[in-house]
Motif scaffolding. Structure first.
Motif, PDB file in Angstrom:
ATOM      1  N   UNK A 151       0.859  -1.183   0.000  1.00  0.00           N
ATOM      2  CA  UNK A 151       0.000   0.000   0.000  1.00  0.00           C
ATOM      3  C   UNK A 151       0.898   1.236   0.000  1.00  0.00           C
ATOM      4  N   UNK A 152       0.422   2.322  -0.647  1.00  0.00           N
ATOM      5  CA  UNK A 152      -0.886   2.526  -1.238  1.00  0.00           C
ATOM      6  C   UNK A 152      -0.879   2.200  -2.728  1.00  0.00           C
ATOM      7  N   UNK A 153      -2.098   2.220  -3.260  1.00  0.00           N
ATOM      8  CA  UNK A 153      -2.298   2.194  -4.704  1.00  0.00           C
ATOM      9  C   UNK A 153      -3.630   2.882  -4.967  1.00  0.00           C
ATOM     10  N   UNK A 154      -3.810   3.352  -6.182  1.00  0.00           N
ATOM     11  CA  UNK A 154      -5.110   3.899  -6.572  1.00  0.00           C
ATOM     12  C   UNK A 154      -5.506   3.321  -7.918  1.00  0.00           C
ATOM     13  N   UNK A 155      -6.802   3.322  -8.146  1.00  0.00           N
ATOM     14  CA  UNK A 155      -7.356   3.067  -9.477  1.00  0.00           C
ATOM     15  C   UNK A 155      -8.200   4.276  -9.824  1.00  0.00           C
ATOM     16  N   UNK A 156      -7.849   4.924 -10.925  1.00  0.00           N
ATOM     17  CA  UNK A 156      -8.522   6.135 -11.377  1.00  0.00           C
ATOM     18  C   UNK A 156      -9.087   5.848 -12.756  1.00  0.00           C
ATOM     19  N   UNK A 157     -10.360   5.447 -12.794  1.00  0.00           N
ATOM     20  CA  UNK A 157     -10.940   5.018 -14.065  1.00  0.00           C
ATOM     21  C   UNK A 157     -10.272   3.750 -14.542  1.00  0.00           C
ATOM     22  N   UNK A 158      -9.602   3.818 -15.683  1.00  0.00           N
ATOM     23  CA  UNK A 158      -8.901   2.658 -16.237  1.00  0.00           C
ATOM     24  C   UNK A 158      -7.412   2.663 -15.865  1.00  0.00           C
ATOM     25  N   UNK A 159      -7.000   3.631 -15.072  1.00  0.00           N
ATOM     26  CA  UNK A 159      -5.580   3.803 -14.769  1.00  0.00           C
ATOM     27  C   UNK A 159      -5.257   3.319 -13.364  1.00  0.00           C
ATOM     28  N   UNK A 160      -4.249   2.477 -13.247  1.00  0.00           N
ATOM     29  CA  UNK A 160      -3.743   2.099 -11.933  1.00  0.00           C
ATOM     30  C   UNK A 160      -2.457   2.886 -11.681  1.00  0.00           C
ATOM     31  N   UNK A 161      -2.243   3.267 -10.430  1.00  0.00           N
ATOM     32  CA  UNK A 161      -1.000   3.926 -10.048  1.00  0.00           C
ATOM     33  C   UNK A 161      -0.588   3.363  -8.697  1.00  0.00           C
ATOM     34  N   UNK A 162       0.670   2.945  -8.587  1.00  0.00           N
ATOM     35  CA  UNK A 162       1.166   2.464  -7.304  1.00  0.00           C
ATOM     36  C   UNK A 162       2.479   3.151  -6.968  1.00  0.00           C
ATOM     37  N   UNK A 163       2.829   3.089  -5.689  1.00  0.00           N
ATOM     38  CA  UNK A 163       3.936   3.825  -5.060  1.00  0.00           C
ATOM     39  C   UNK A 163       3.452   5.227  -4.709  1.00  0.00           C
ATOM     40  N   UNK A 164       3.654   5.594  -3.455  1.00  0.00           N
ATOM     41  CA  UNK A 164       3.061   6.838  -2.958  1.00  0.00           C
ATOM     42  C   UNK A 164       3.505   8.068  -3.734  1.00  0.00           C
ATOM     43  N   UNK A 165       4.793   8.169  -4.048  1.00  0.00           N
ATOM     44  CA  UNK A 165       5.249   9.363  -4.762  1.00  0.00           C
ATOM     45  C   UNK A 165       4.735   9.404  -6.189  1.00  0.00           C
ATOM     46  N   UNK A 166       4.628   8.251  -6.822  1.00  0.00           N
ATOM     47  CA  UNK A 166       4.044   8.203  -8.172  1.00  0.00           C
ATOM     48  C   UNK A 166       2.596   8.655  -8.134  1.00  0.00           C
ATOM     49  N   UNK A 167       1.868   8.248  -7.103  1.00  0.00           N
ATOM     50  CA  UNK A 167       0.469   8.658  -6.967  1.00  0.00           C
ATOM     51  C   UNK A 167       0.372  10.168  -6.776  1.00  0.00           C
ATOM     52  N   UNK A 168       1.223  10.713  -5.915  1.00  0.00           N
ATOM     53  CA  UNK A 168       1.211  12.165  -5.693  1.00  0.00           C
ATOM     54  C   UNK A 168       1.512  12.920  -6.982  1.00  0.00           C
ATOM     55  N   UNK A 169       2.512  12.475  -7.719  1.00  0.00           N
ATOM     56  CA  UNK A 169       2.868  13.142  -8.961  1.00  0.00           C
ATOM     57  C   UNK A 169       1.733  13.038  -9.975  1.00  0.00           C
ATOM     58  N   UNK A 170       1.161  11.853 -10.112  1.00  0.00           N
ATOM     59  CA  UNK A 170       0.083  11.636 -11.078  1.00  0.00           C
ATOM     60  C   UNK A 170      -1.108  12.538 -10.771  1.00  0.00           C
ATOM     61  N   UNK A 171      -1.556  12.523  -9.517  1.00  0.00           N
ATOM     62  CA  UNK A 171      -2.743  13.302  -9.163  1.00  0.00           C
ATOM     63  C   UNK A 171      -2.486  14.804  -9.232  1.00  0.00           C
ATOM     64  N   UNK A 172      -1.298  15.236  -8.798  1.00  0.00           N
ATOM     65  CA  UNK A 172      -1.020  16.679  -8.825  1.00  0.00           C
ATOM     66  C   UNK A 172      -0.933  17.186 -10.252  1.00  0.00           C
ATOM     67  N   UNK A 173      -0.327  16.398 -11.137  1.00  0.00           N
ATOM     68  CA  UNK A 173      -0.215  16.819 -12.538  1.00  0.00           C
ATOM     69  C   UNK A 173      -1.561  16.747 -13.254  1.00  0.00           C
ATOM     70  N   UNK A 174      -2.349  15.714 -12.953  1.00  0.00           N
ATOM     71  CA  UNK A 174      -3.645  15.580 -13.624  1.00  0.00           C
ATOM     72  C   UNK A 174      -4.592  16.707 -13.237  1.00  0.00           C
ATOM     73  N   UNK A 175      -4.575  17.080 -11.942  1.00  0.00           N
ATOM     74  CA  UNK A 175      -5.554  18.044 -11.443  1.00  0.00           C
ATOM     75  C   UNK A 175      -4.970  19.428 -11.217  1.00  0.00           C
ATOM     76  N   UNK A 176      -3.665  19.587 -11.438  1.00  0.00           N
ATOM     77  CA  UNK A 176      -3.043  20.888 -11.266  1.00  0.00           C
ATOM     78  C   UNK A 176      -3.061  21.379  -9.836  1.00  0.00           C
ATOM     79  N   UNK A 177      -2.870  20.467  -8.891  1.00  0.00           N
ATOM     80  CA  UNK A 177      -2.943  20.810  -7.473  1.00  0.00           C
ATOM     81  C   UNK A 177      -1.648  20.439  -6.758  1.00  0.00           C
TER      82      UNK A 177
END
Length: 225
Positions: A52-78
């Motif tokens: 843990x952690x991991x996320x599923x965002x629609x059809x996209x899986x993301x694992x590793x906490x820093x990868x998740x932070x980068x993915x979500x911040x870049x996708x949502x501009x936050x």
């Protein structure tokens, strides 16, 4: 809606804090790592590394906490920081991912979990954890945030492990690191931190660190079945 696979440990807590800071809607999926739920085929299809952690965002899986932070911040501009600070952001995120986090985890393991008599390992990982704290303490002199002049995912990521300083370093914890202590107290006082700490508190996670939990948490210590 984001499915957030969660256990109340430092790396998932980073993602919990990001989600509370940004208000992104999510569905909490408890993952009881002391029961070994991270090793099921269903979860390993999301995170092959079975952590843990991991996320599923629609059809996209993301694992590793820093990868998740980068993915979500870049996708949502936050909490992504300014574009001109991107190289600095990447540098500190990798410092946390490859240094602060792993060495803190190993310090916890050898100081609290390993058999007695492994003095070299205890000293090695404690001193390395301290060294990483010193790097951050030096960097934060005269600074409010890790990257640039605003709160970003670098602060969110570091908070997850610095929150466990007493377990990682012992009783003195942050006392030898005044700049880091000031920074941590500032981040830790944010309302989103209080909300993040409440995530999963209504879930009956296993608490006993018995033989089942040891085998689930440290599978490489045991022969493959």
């Amino acid at each position: 809606m984001i499915k957030f696979y969660f256990h109340h440990t430092p790396n998932p807590m980073k993602v919990a804090l990001f989600l509370e800071e940004t208000g992104l809607p999510f569905e909490l999926v408890p993952l009881d790592t002391l029961k070994g739920e991270q090793h099921t085929p269903e979860f390993k299809a999301i995170n092959p590394n079975a952590k843990a952690p991991a996320i599923v965002d629609g059809e996209t899986r993301v694992f590793d906490s820093n990868a998740i932070l980068m993915y979500l911040s870049e996708k949502h501009g936050k909490l992504a920081g300014k574009p001109e600070n991107r190289a600095e952001m990447l540098s500190w995120l990798m410092f946390i991912a490859s240094g602060l986090g792993p060495y803190s985890g190993q310090s916890v393991h050898f100081r609290h979990m390993a058999p007695e008599g492994l003095d070299y390992a205890v000293n090695r990982y404690l001193r390395e954890a301290q060294r990483h704290y010193e790097v951050l303490d030096t960097h934060l002199k005269g600074r409010d945030f890790i990257v640039g002049d605003e709160y970003t995912i670098a602060d969110v990521s570091a908070w997850g492990w610095i929150d466990k300083a007493p377990v990682v370093l012992g009783e003195e914890a942050l006392a030898p690191y005044p700049n880091l202590k000031r920074w941590f107290e500032s981040i830790d006082s944010r309302p989103a931190v209080a909300r993040a700490r409440k995530i999963g508190t209504d879930v009956a996670f296993k608490k006993e660190f018995d033989e089942e939990a040891k085998r689930a948490f440290f599978p490489s210590n045991y022969p493959k079945s």
